[in-house]
Design an enzyme around this catalytic site. Structure first.
Site, PDB file in Angstrom:
ATOM      1  N   ASP A 174     -10.987  59.258  56.524  1.00 50.30           N
ATOM      2  CA  ASP A 174     -10.181  57.876  55.256  1.00 50.30           C
ATOM      3  C   ASP A 174      -9.099  57.502  55.655  1.00 50.30           C
ATOM      4  O   ASP A 174      -9.425  56.203  56.307  1.00 50.30           O
ATOM      5  CB  ASP A 174     -11.630  58.236  54.701  1.00 50.30           C
ATOM      6  CG  ASP A 174     -12.792  58.046  54.801  1.00 50.30           C
ATOM      7  OD1 ASP A 174     -13.540  58.164  55.248  1.00 50.30           O
ATOM      8  OD2 ASP A 174     -13.526  58.742  52.769  1.00 50.30           O
ATOM      9  N   LYS A 178     -18.032  63.621  48.977  1.00 49.56           N
ATOM     10  CA  LYS A 178     -16.931  63.885  49.721  1.00 49.56           C
ATOM     11  C   LYS A 178     -16.218  64.596  48.625  1.00 49.56           C
ATOM     12  O   LYS A 178     -15.246  66.209  49.415  1.00 49.56           O
ATOM     13  CB  LYS A 178     -16.620  62.919  50.177  1.00 49.56           C
ATOM     14  CG  LYS A 178     -16.492  61.542  51.137  1.00 49.56           C
ATOM     15  CD  LYS A 178     -15.954  60.164  50.448  1.00 49.56           C
ATOM     16  CE  LYS A 178     -16.054  59.652  52.020  1.00 49.56           C
ATOM     17  NZ  LYS A 178     -15.710  58.354  52.570  1.00 49.56           N
TER      18      LYS A 178
END
Length: 275
Positions: free
Chosen positions: A102, A66
């Site tokens: 997220d 990420k």
């Protein structure tokens, strides 16, 4: 033409993302091909380029990529910029644009599905990697009172705290001294320890009060050690990351296709598969 999508990560064979997005696409009547691509930090840039050359213009990114994905993007959405981590890629104006769904996915799951009121909560965030960075800004925006970040490498926790830019409200704590931190309404595990050979360090039961909910961003077998500790410690609720997984995928799907799918049927199917 069938749209080409993928999720990148390592390991990736366990990923439920292909199933989730195929179900969303079928429900919304969208032709979509979505595959899992195994790539580590070294091979990710080349794998992403090969995906693009094959017609890919939208993708998801999971552990441990990420923060690397953030670096490969020429532009970023607000949540990704604040987090310094990207889980959703969109090809836009001749470059990769990075978003992070997220945090919004987690908050939606905790509040809408599990009925938690985050306002005024004191939250302990375990971990300081890409997963933790993705959810920290959204927790703050949801109105929590204080965020304490603990990571086995203290400098990583300090870096996350600095990135949030809210001294006093976001602080770091030494893992070895967690028994000095008092109790929390939410304890959130964003570590990847359960995916490797090293078990997570033991947590003191003093972190728990009568209202504490334990949340693991992992799901399935990877969530078992932390949630077992939470049950033994007397946490009021023990929540795994399956709902967050579905909700963050729905947010990404909306970014790509302009439609927000119904998440409950997919969540129910995945939950039944884990039983």
């Amino acid at each position: 033409m069938t749209a080409q999508h993928a999720v990148f990560g390592h390991p990736i064979t366990h990923s439920r993302s292909p199933f989730i997005h195929a179900a969303f696409a079928q429900a919304e009547g969208i032709a979509l091909q979505y595959r899992a691509i195994d790539a580590d930090l070294e091979t990710f840039p080349a794998a992403l380029q090969a995906f693009f050359a094959d017609g890919g213009r939208a993708a998801n990114v999971t552990l441990p990529l990420k923060e690397a994905a953030f670096a490969l993007c020429a532009s970023h959405g607000h949540a990704a910029q604040r987090a310094g981590a990207v889980n959703t890629l969109i090809w836009r104006e001749q470059h990769w644009h990075g978003e992070n769904t997220d945090g919004s996915g987690l908050v939606r799951d905790l509040t809408s599905r599990h009925g938690l009121d985050l306002r005024g909560c004191r939250v302990l965030l375990l971990g300081a990697g890409g997963a933790a960075r993705g959810v920290a800004p959204a927790l703050l925006d949801a109105g929590i009172d204080e965020l304490v970040v603990a990571n086995r490498t203290a400098s990583r926790a300090d870096a996350l705290v600095d990135a949030m830019g809210e001294p006093g409200r976001v602080i770091s704590a030494y893992w070895e001294a967690l028994d000095e931190q008092g109790d929390f309404e939410i304890i959130l595990n964003a570590t990847s320890a359960a995916h490797g050979a090293t078990p997570p360090p033991k947590l003191p039961s003093s972190l728990v009060n009568s209202r504490t909910s334990a949340v693991d961003l992992n799901y399935g077998a990877a969530a078992v050690p932390f949630l077992a500790w939470a049950n033994a410690a007397g946490c009021r609720k023990q929540i795994d990351g399956l709902g967050m997984l579905v909700e963050q995928a729905a947010e990404a799907f909306h970014l790509w296709h302009g439609r927000h799918p119904d998440t409950e049927p997919v969540y129910a199917q995945l939950r039944a598969q884990l039983l």
